[in-house]
Design a protein around this motif. Structure first.
Motif, PDB file in Angstrom:
ATOM      1  N   ALA B 198      16.864 -16.359 -25.787  1.00 10.44           N
ATOM      2  CA  ALA B 198      17.770 -17.455 -25.450  1.00 10.44           C
ATOM      3  C   ALA B 198      17.311 -18.153 -24.175  1.00 10.44           C
ATOM      4  CB  ALA B 198      19.190 -16.915 -25.271  1.00 10.44           C
ATOM      5  N   PRO B 199      17.152 -19.464 -24.221  1.00 10.15           N
ATOM      6  CA  PRO B 199      16.679 -20.196 -23.040  1.00 10.15           C
ATOM      7  C   PRO B 199      17.751 -20.305 -21.957  1.00 10.15           C
ATOM      8  CG  PRO B 199      17.145 -21.711 -24.857  1.00 10.15           C
ATOM      9  CD  PRO B 199      17.354 -20.326 -25.394  1.00 10.15           C
ATOM     10  N   SER B 200      17.357 -20.780 -20.792  1.00 14.72           N
ATOM     11  CA  SER B 200      18.309 -21.050 -19.701  1.00 14.72           C
ATOM     12  C   SER B 200      18.038 -22.440 -19.150  1.00 14.72           C
ATOM     13  CB  SER B 200      18.191 -19.993 -18.605  1.00 14.72           C
ATOM     14  OG  SER B 200      16.975 -20.143 -17.900  1.00 14.72           O
ATOM     15  N   GLN B 201      18.971 -22.931 -18.360  1.00 14.86           N
ATOM     16  CA  GLN B 201      18.871 -24.287 -17.818  1.00 14.86           C
ATOM     17  C   GLN B 201      18.047 -24.311 -16.535  1.00 14.86           C
ATOM     18  OE1 GLN B 201      20.215 -27.253 -19.054  1.00 14.86           O
ATOM     19  NE2 GLN B 201      20.482 -25.962 -20.857  1.00 14.86           N
ATOM     20  N   LEU B 202      17.255 -25.360 -16.381  1.00 19.31           N
ATOM     21  CA  LEU B 202      16.518 -25.563 -15.130  1.00 19.31           C
ATOM     22  C   LEU B 202      17.505 -25.675 -13.976  1.00 19.31           C
ATOM     23  CD1 LEU B 202      13.596 -26.055 -14.040  1.00 19.31           C
ATOM     24  CD2 LEU B 202      14.074 -28.489 -14.207  1.00 19.31           C
ATOM     25  N   GLY B 203      17.215 -24.959 -12.895  1.00 20.54           N
ATOM     26  CA  GLY B 203      18.078 -25.019 -11.716  1.00 20.54           C
ATOM     27  C   GLY B 203      19.176 -23.964 -11.703  1.00 20.54           C
ATOM     28  N   GLN B 204      19.288 -23.175 -12.785  1.00 18.96           N
ATOM     29  CA  GLN B 204      20.361 -22.174 -12.865  1.00 18.96           C
ATOM     30  C   GLN B 204      19.797 -20.769 -13.023  1.00 18.96           C
ATOM     31  OE1 GLN B 204      23.259 -23.331 -15.783  1.00 18.96           O
ATOM     32  NE2 GLN B 204      23.552 -25.346 -14.860  1.00 18.96           N
ATOM     33  N   PRO B 205      19.863 -19.982 -11.955  1.00 18.59           N
ATOM     34  CA  PRO B 205      19.352 -18.605 -12.029  1.00 18.59           C
ATOM     35  C   PRO B 205      20.087 -17.786 -13.092  1.00 18.59           C
ATOM     36  CG  PRO B 205      19.721 -19.247  -9.745  1.00 18.59           C
ATOM     37  CD  PRO B 205      20.310 -20.337 -10.596  1.00 18.59           C
ATOM     38  N   VAL B 206      19.392 -16.803 -13.637  1.00 21.19           N
ATOM     39  CA  VAL B 206      19.967 -15.860 -14.604  1.00 21.19           C
ATOM     40  C   VAL B 206      20.244 -14.559 -13.855  1.00 21.19           C
ATOM     41  CG1 VAL B 206      19.452 -14.511 -16.675  1.00 21.19           C
ATOM     42  CG2 VAL B 206      18.750 -16.917 -16.536  1.00 21.19           C
ATOM     43  N   SER B 207      21.486 -14.107 -13.863  1.00 18.72           N
ATOM     44  CA  SER B 207      21.850 -12.921 -13.076  1.00 18.72           C
ATOM     45  C   SER B 207      21.358 -11.643 -13.751  1.00 18.72           C
ATOM     46  CB  SER B 207      23.366 -12.847 -12.910  1.00 18.72           C
ATOM     47  OG  SER B 207      23.951 -12.455 -14.132  1.00 18.72           O
ATOM     48  N   VAL B 208      21.329 -10.557 -12.996  1.00 14.66           N
ATOM     49  CA  VAL B 208      20.937  -9.270 -13.588  1.00 14.66           C
ATOM     50  C   VAL B 208      21.854  -8.907 -14.758  1.00 14.66           C
ATOM     51  CG1 VAL B 208      19.763  -8.229 -11.592  1.00 14.66           C
ATOM     52  CG2 VAL B 208      22.237  -7.999 -11.811  1.00 14.66           C
ATOM     53  N   ASP B 209      23.113  -9.314 -14.693  1.00 11.02           N
ATOM     54  CA  ASP B 209      24.060  -8.974 -15.768  1.00 11.02           C
ATOM     55  C   ASP B 209      23.807  -9.742 -17.056  1.00 11.02           C
ATOM     56  OD1 ASP B 209      25.353  -7.224 -14.063  1.00 11.02           O
ATOM     57  OD2 ASP B 209      26.698  -8.782 -13.309  1.00 11.02           O
ATOM     58  N   ALA B 210      23.062 -10.813 -16.987  1.00 10.70           N
ATOM     59  CA  ALA B 210      22.827 -11.640 -18.180  1.00 10.70           C
ATOM     60  C   ALA B 210      21.550 -11.246 -18.918  1.00 10.70           C
ATOM     61  CB  ALA B 210      22.773 -13.114 -17.795  1.00 10.70           C
ATOM     62  N   PHE B 211      20.934 -10.162 -18.506  1.00  7.69           N
ATOM     63  CA  PHE B 211      19.662  -9.712 -19.100  1.00  7.69           C
ATOM     64  C   PHE B 211      19.730  -9.653 -20.626  1.00  7.69           C
ATOM     65  CE2 PHE B 211      17.504  -5.639 -20.456  1.00  7.69           C
ATOM     66  CZ  PHE B 211      16.222  -6.134 -20.496  1.00  7.69           C
ATOM     67  N   GLU B 212      20.760  -8.985 -21.163  1.00 11.10           N
ATOM     68  CA  GLU B 212      20.815  -8.798 -22.615  1.00 11.10           C
ATOM     69  C   GLU B 212      21.216 -10.066 -23.368  1.00 11.10           C
ATOM     70  OE1 GLU B 212      22.902  -5.221 -23.704  1.00 11.10           O
ATOM     71  OE2 GLU B 212      21.560  -3.979 -22.495  1.00 11.10           O
ATOM     72  N   GLU B 213      21.715 -11.061 -22.665  1.00  9.05           N
ATOM     73  CA  GLU B 213      21.980 -12.355 -23.314  1.00  9.05           C
ATOM     74  C   GLU B 213      20.686 -13.109 -23.598  1.00  9.05           C
ATOM     75  OE1 GLU B 213      24.711 -14.961 -21.219  1.00  9.05           O
ATOM     76  OE2 GLU B 213      25.823 -13.175 -20.555  1.00  9.05           O
ATOM     77  N   HIS B 214      19.680 -12.856 -22.762  1.00  8.95           N
ATOM     78  CA  HIS B 214      18.453 -13.648 -22.866  1.00  8.95           C
ATOM     79  C   HIS B 214      17.283 -12.907 -23.499  1.00  8.95           C
ATOM     80  CE1 HIS B 214      19.916 -17.184 -20.718  1.00  8.95           C
ATOM     81  NE2 HIS B 214      20.636 -16.329 -20.017  1.00  8.95           N
ATOM     82  N   VAL B 215      17.226 -11.595 -23.290  1.00  8.67           N
ATOM     83  CA  VAL B 215      16.063 -10.837 -23.776  1.00  8.67           C
ATOM     84  C   VAL B 215      16.384 -10.213 -25.120  1.00  8.67           C
ATOM     85  CG1 VAL B 215      14.581  -8.848 -23.334  1.00  8.67           C
ATOM     86  CG2 VAL B 215      15.131 -10.434 -21.486  1.00  8.67           C
ATOM     87  N   TYR B 216      15.532 -10.483 -26.100  1.00  9.31           N
ATOM     88  CA  TYR B 216      15.745  -9.922 -27.432  1.00  9.31           C
ATOM     89  C   TYR B 216      15.228  -8.494 -27.539  1.00  9.31           C
ATOM     90  CZ  TYR B 216      15.232  -8.751 -32.267  1.00  9.31           C
ATOM     91  OH  TYR B 216      15.307  -8.079 -33.455  1.00  9.31           O
ATOM     92  N   GLY B 217      14.017  -8.256 -27.051  1.00 11.33           N
ATOM     93  CA  GLY B 217      13.442  -6.934 -27.247  1.00 11.33           C
ATOM     94  C   GLY B 217      12.116  -6.779 -26.535  1.00 11.33           C
ATOM     95  N   VAL B 218      11.335  -5.796 -27.010  1.00 12.28           N
ATOM     96  CA  VAL B 218      10.119  -5.412 -26.290  1.00 12.28           C
ATOM     97  C   VAL B 218       8.914  -5.317 -27.228  1.00 12.28           C
ATOM     98  CG1 VAL B 218      11.426  -4.110 -24.559  1.00 12.28           C
ATOM     99  CG2 VAL B 218      10.504  -2.916 -26.566  1.00 12.28           C
ATOM    100  N   VAL B 219       7.755  -5.496 -26.626  1.00 14.79           N
ATOM    101  CA  VAL B 219       6.471  -5.235 -27.297  1.00 14.79           C
ATOM    102  C   VAL B 219       5.596  -4.408 -26.354  1.00 14.79           C
ATOM    103  CG1 VAL B 219       6.412  -7.311 -28.770  1.00 14.79           C
ATOM    104  CG2 VAL B 219       5.521  -7.438 -26.427  1.00 14.79           C
ATOM    105  N   LEU B 220       4.585  -3.784 -26.902  1.00 20.63           N
ATOM    106  CA  LEU B 220       3.565  -3.137 -26.084  1.00 20.63           C
ATOM    107  C   LEU B 220       2.559  -4.190 -25.634  1.00 20.63           C
ATOM    108  CD1 LEU B 220       2.794   0.070 -28.168  1.00 20.63           C
ATOM    109  CD2 LEU B 220       4.585  -0.342 -26.472  1.00 20.63           C
ATOM    110  N   VAL B 221       2.071  -4.033 -24.424  1.00 20.72           N
ATOM    111  CA  VAL B 221       1.131  -5.005 -23.869  1.00 20.72           C
ATOM    112  C   VAL B 221      -0.095  -4.268 -23.323  1.00 20.72           C
ATOM    113  CG1 VAL B 221       0.759  -6.750 -22.069  1.00 20.72           C
ATOM    114  CG2 VAL B 221       2.981  -6.604 -23.230  1.00 20.72           C
ATOM    115  N   ASN B 222      -1.274  -4.741 -23.691  1.00 18.16           N
ATOM    116  CA  ASN B 222      -2.498  -4.308 -23.020  1.00 18.16           C
ATOM    117  C   ASN B 222      -3.070  -5.519 -22.300  1.00 18.16           C
ATOM    118  OD1 ASN B 222      -4.921  -3.413 -22.082  1.00 18.16           O
ATOM    119  ND2 ASN B 222      -5.665  -2.579 -24.037  1.00 18.16           N
ATOM    120  N   ASP B 223      -2.914  -5.527 -20.989  1.00 17.21           N
ATOM    121  CA  ASP B 223      -3.365  -6.648 -20.166  1.00 17.21           C
ATOM    122  C   ASP B 223      -4.804  -6.366 -19.725  1.00 17.21           C
ATOM    123  OD1 ASP B 223      -3.155  -9.005 -18.685  1.00 17.21           O
ATOM    124  OD2 ASP B 223      -2.546  -7.918 -16.885  1.00 17.21           O
TER     125      ASP B 223
END
Lengths: 399, 399
Positions: B198-223
Motif C-alpha cells: 500500500a502506497p503512502s502520500q508524499l510529505g506524510q511519514p508512516v508510523s511504526v504502528d502502520a507497518f502492517e498496513e503498508h507491508v505485505y510480506g517478505v522475500v529472501l534477498v542475496n545482495d
C-alpha cells in the motif's frame, strides 16, 4: 524560421522543440512539444497526418517514446522541425496549438532508477571543506571515477510541486545525542539530469561511445537537501533521508540533438582516466544556470567546465554490468563554478550559513518556509544562439 | 489440514501459501500460490468461483494485488486457506494444480525503489572492523537510527538468474592508482526483504504502528557485493557499483500473516530510540537462514536478534516525508549472528579472505567463477511449526 509567432526571448525556439506531458482541464494527460509560449498537441497532429505511432503521444508519459531509441528519436525530431517550419503544415498544426498558460505540466516520464553524481570539482571541494574540515577536501577516488549513488526515484516530482520541510534526526557536533525535528538547513542543489531512453542488457557495460544511443535528452534538476539530516546519517552508507524527501525536475525534456550546437570539448583530465572512461569525443555542454530565491537572482552556475562528462558518468554507471531501463535518470550533482556567485547550493553560497546573503535588506542562509526557488538554464552556441531548458521551481511548506 | 498431498518437509505447508508469478511453457506469466511442491493457478480458480478481481491473478506481477492493501490481502488469505482446507473446493482447485517443477518462476513484483538497511549489530561491527580497522567499529549514529541507502531497483533479479562477475575500479591500499578489472572479492549478503504494497502520500511519514498496513510480506534477498569495488568507491556517498550489478530475491512472497506465529518481541534497545522509532509492539521474526556454497552448508544466520525491527526501518525511511509506492522493497542488510558459523557474508566468514573455509579439501574465500550460492530460510513458531521462505539461488559466470 517558423510560421508560429515566437516571443523574442523565448527559451523554446523553433530548433529546440522539447517534449513534455501536459494536462488540459480534465482531459487525459498527453505528450506535447513546446514552441514559444505554446504547446503542439502531438497526438491529434500525428493522427491527422496518419503517422505510425501517433498513439505514443496520447500516453501520460514519454516512456514508450523514449524506449524506441535513437533512430526513432531522430525521425521524430525531423518531423517536429518540419511541422514548425513548413507553412504547408500550418493548417494541420494550428488547431492543435495550446497556450502553455492553459495547461498543468506533469512528470514528463516515469523515473526508473535515479542516480546522482558528484561531477563538479568546485562543488566537491567546497563540500569536502565544509563536511570534513580536517582533511583533504577532494577524496583520493574523486579524479579517478565519477562518484555517485542511487537516490529515491519515487520522490522525483515535477516543477511546481510544493516541498514540505522534512523532519528527521540531527545532531550538533557538541551534542551528546541526536534530536528529532524539522530540518533547519534545508538547501537546494542545482543539477543537470540525463534521461535514459534505450535500455541495455544486464551484464553488458555501455561504452562512452554509446552515450547518444541510450540518452535521449536532459532536464533541470533541483536535488533538495537537508544538510543537518545528511551530516548525521551519511557515514558510512551515504546520503539517504537528507535527500530522499523530494527531487524536482523541469517538465520539458530537451533532446541531445537540440542541445548539440552547444556541445564543448571536455577539458583535459589529470590524472588520466582508465580506458573505459576514455574517449576521443568526450563532450560537455555550454549551459548557464540561474538560481532565483523569491525572484532575486542569487547564483549563475556554469556547466561547461564540469569535470566528468555525461558519457563518462553513463559508462561508469554500467561498467559493472548494471543494466539501464527506459526512464533512468542520472544527474550531474551540484554545479558550482569558482566564483561565489556561481555556487549551486546555499551551503556553499553562504558557507554553511556563516556568510548570509543580503536580499531586500534581509539575511538569508538556508531555506525558510514560504521561500520559492526557481532555477532556469540556457545553453549557448558558438553563434550566440540559445537553447532554453525551461525552469524547475518549488516552494517550501512548513513541516 | 489439507486435502492436497504435502511432502513432510515442505517449506510451503497449508498455513503458508506464499504468492509468486510463474510461467508455464509459452503461456503468459501469472500469479500462483505455492502449496507443497505444487502451485495453485489462481486466475482460473478465482474465475470459476466468480470472484471479483480474478483478473488480478492473471497479471505478470503481483503489483496490482499488492496495491489493494491490508483488508484485501486478509480476505485473499482467508480464501486461499479455505481452498486448501475445504474438501468441497477440491473439484474446483485440483484441475489447476501445477507441479513447481514444470514452471519457471519470474520476478514476483516490479520493484519500485529498493532500500538496503544495515540492521544487524554483529554485521555492522564486523564490517567496521574490516573496512575501518583504526577506529570504533560501530559508528556514532548506528544505535540511533537504522542506517540505510538506496540500491538499484532495475537490477533486482529473480532466483536462478546467473550473475556475471562485475568489473570495475579497485585499488590496493598501497597502490598509487586504481586498476580496472574483474572483481576479485565477489561476495554475498544474506538478507530479509520487506515488500511494500500500500502506497503512502508524499510529505506524510508512516508510523511504526502502520507497518502492517503498508507491508505485505517478505522475500529472501542475496545482495551480491564486490568488496574491492565497494572499498574504493564508497567514501563519501556510499556503495554504488559494488552493489548495483545484481540483487537476487526469492520468487515466493510470504505474507506477514503467514509469518505472524513466528513473531518475537524486539530486544530492548540501548540507548533508547527517539519517539518516532518507539512502539509498544515492536517485533522481529524468528527466522533461521542457511547458506550453501556448491551444496555445502557454510553458515546459518539467525534473524531473531537483529537490532532494528522492520517497523522501525519503515518509519525511519519515511520520517522525512518520503512516500512509499507499491513494489518498494527494503531489506534488512546482512544478517550475522555472534558465532562464526552465523555470519551472512564471505568477507565475515573468511575474515576478508585471511581465514579460508575448507570444503572438500579445497580452500574458499570469495566467490569463484562457477560457484553456486543457495540461501534458504525457515521461520519457527513457539509450537515448533515451520514456515518456509523458499530459496534464492544464483551461479557466478566469468566476467
Amino acid at each position: 524560421m517558423s510560421w508560429i509567432d515566437l516571443p523574442a526571448d523565448s527559451p523554446f525556439g523553433p530548433d529546440n522543440l522539447p517534449l513534455g506531458v501536459f494536462r488540459l482541464g480534465d482531459e487525459e494527460p498527453r505528450v506535447g512539444a513546446a514552441i514559444g509560449d505554446q504547446i503542439i498537441d502531438l497526438a491529434p497532429v500525428a493522427s491527422a497526418q496518419m503517422l505510425d505511432g501517433s498513439q505514443l503521444f496520447a500516453q501520460p508519459s514519454l516512456n514508450d517514446f523514449l524506449a524506441l531509441g535513437r533512430p526513432a528519436w531522430s525521425a521524430t525530431r525531423g518531423w517536429l522541425l518540419e511541422l514548425v517550419r513548413n507553412e504547408n503544415d500550418r493548417d494541420t498544426v494550428e488547431p492543435h496549438l495550446i497556450p502553455q498558460s492553459a495547461v498543468t505540466m506533469q512528470m514528463p516520464f516515469e523515473v526508473a532508477d535515479y542516480v546522482d553524481f558528484y561531477a563538479s570539482e568546485q562543488h566537491a571541494t567546497n563540500l569536502g571543506r565544509l563536511f570534513r574540515p580536517d582533511s583533504e577536501p577532494l577524496l583520493p577516488n574523486w579524479k579517478h571515477l565519477p562518484v555517485g549513488y542511487h537516490g529515491r526515484a519515487g520522490t522525483v516530482v515535477p516543477s511546481g510541486t510544493d516541498i514540505v520541510r522534512p523532519s528527521g534526526q540531527q545532531k550538533a557536533p557538541d551534542a551528546a545525542a541526536p534530536t528529532y525535528g524539522p530540518s533547519q538547513r534545508l538547501d537546494i542543489e542545482v543539477e543537470l539530469g540525463y534521461v535514459v531512453g534505450a535500455p541495455s542488457q544486464l551484464g553488458q557495460p555501455v561504452s562512452v561511445d554509446a552515450f547518444e544511443e541510450h540518452v535521449y535528452g536532459v532536464v533541470l534538476v533541483n536535488d533538495w537537501s537537508a544538510r543537518d539530516l545528511q551530516a548525521w546519517e551519511y557515514v558510512p552508507l551515504g546520503p539517504f533521508l537528507g535527500k530522499s524527501f523530494a527531487t524536482s525536475i523541469s517538465p520539458w525534456v530537451v533532446s541531445l540533438e537540440a542541445l548539440s550546437p552547444a556541445a564543448v570539448p571536455l577539458p583535459p583530465q589529470d590524472p588520466p582516466v582508465l580506458p573505459y572512461l576514455s574517449g576521443e569525443n568526450l563532450k560537455n555542454y555550454d549551459i548557464t544556470f540561474q538560481v532565483f530565491l523569491n525572484g532575486h537572482l542569487v547564483s549563475s552556475p556554469p556547466y561547461r567546465d564540469i569535470y566528468w562528462s555525461p558519457a563518462q558518468m553513463l559508462a561508469h554507471l554500467t561498467v559493472n554490468g548494471a543494466s539501464l531501463r527506459t526512464g533512468d535518470l542520472y544527474a550531474s550533482g551540484t554545479i558550482s563554478g569558482p566564483e561565489r556567485t556561481q555556487r549551486g547550493s546555499f551551503i556553499e553560497l553562504t558557507w554553511a550559513g556563516r556568510e548570509p546573503l543580503l536580499l531586500d535588506g534581509k539575511e538569508h542562509t538556508f531555506l525558510a518556509d514560504g521561500d520559492k526557488i526557481t532555477i532556469t538554464a540556457k545553453a549557448t552556441t558558438p553563434t550566440g544562439a540559445t537553447i532554453g531548458l525551461g525552469e524547475v521551481a518549488g516552494t517550501i511548506l512548513p513541516a
